[in-house]
Motif scaffolding. Structure first.
Motif: not given
Length: 203
Positions: A66-69, A112-113, A19-24
């Motif tokens: 954002y937190e993972d980044h 990208d992030l 989900m995080l990959r898709a959200a990115r």
């Protein structure tokens, strides 16, 4: 209530990661406001219910990304500083540069992030979260440089941190890795030229 098995934990972690990959992808393409959860779950091969179960909604998903980044940035910088110390580097400015190089390498890898979080839109309250994180980054750099609490020391560290932050924006908008490398080297040269230790000592 039965405990989850290791397989179930693994599946939960994989669902979250997907989900995080898709959200990115979706947030980077459309920005926060114009993104919708249905497109995220479609790309993740999941369901809207699963997204709300894991994250609570679009805002929470954005903030988790954002937190993972930020965690990846901090881990890379900390590891680089620790490695420099282990190799015998004890000059605080060179340690700062070691951390900055790792941070900027991450800015290229996740450009990208960087563009999304620095220049894109976000949910209500995100700007405050970003500023709070920025102040914590300044505080960490102050500790690394051994800066004091007087205004000149605070401003010096804030200025250095801003140089690194602006370099990250320039790296993220570079067309090629070679161009990004030139930005990194220019930023490192500027930090050394500013001679922050001398400013801190004289202050």
């Amino acid at each position: 209530m039965a405990r989850k098995t290791s397989w179930e934990w693994s599946r939960t972690a994989q669902t979250r990661k997907s989900m995080l990959r898709a959200a990115r992808e979706v947030f980077s393409e459309h920005g926060f406001a114009d993104s919708n959860v249905s497109e995220v779950v479609a790309r993740a091969g999941s369901s809207v219910g699963s997204l709300y179960h894991h994250f609570g909604g679009k805002t929470e998903l954005f903030l988790a990304l954002y937190e993972d980044h930020q965690a990846a940035h901090e881990q890379a910088a900390s590891s680089s500083v620790a490695s420099a110390r282990k190799s015998g580097v004890d000059d605080p400015v060179e340690l700062l540069i070691a951390g900055a190089r790792a941070y900027l390498a991450g800015a290229w890898e996740r450009r990208d992030l960087v563009r999304l979080f620095m220049d894109g839109d976000g949910p209500p309250g995100f700007e405050l979260i970003r500023r709070t994180r920025g102040r914590e980054w300044v505080r960490q750099n102050a500790v690394l440089l051994g800066a004091g609490a007087d205004p000149l020391d605070r401003f010096t560290v804030a200025a250095l941190t801003s140089v690194i932050g602006e370099a990250a924006r320039e790296v993220a908008t570079s067309d090629t890795e070679d161009e990004a490398t030139e930005v990194v080297e220019a930023a490192m040269k500027l930090i050394r030229r500013l001679d922050p230790l001398r400013v801190l000592e004289e202050g």
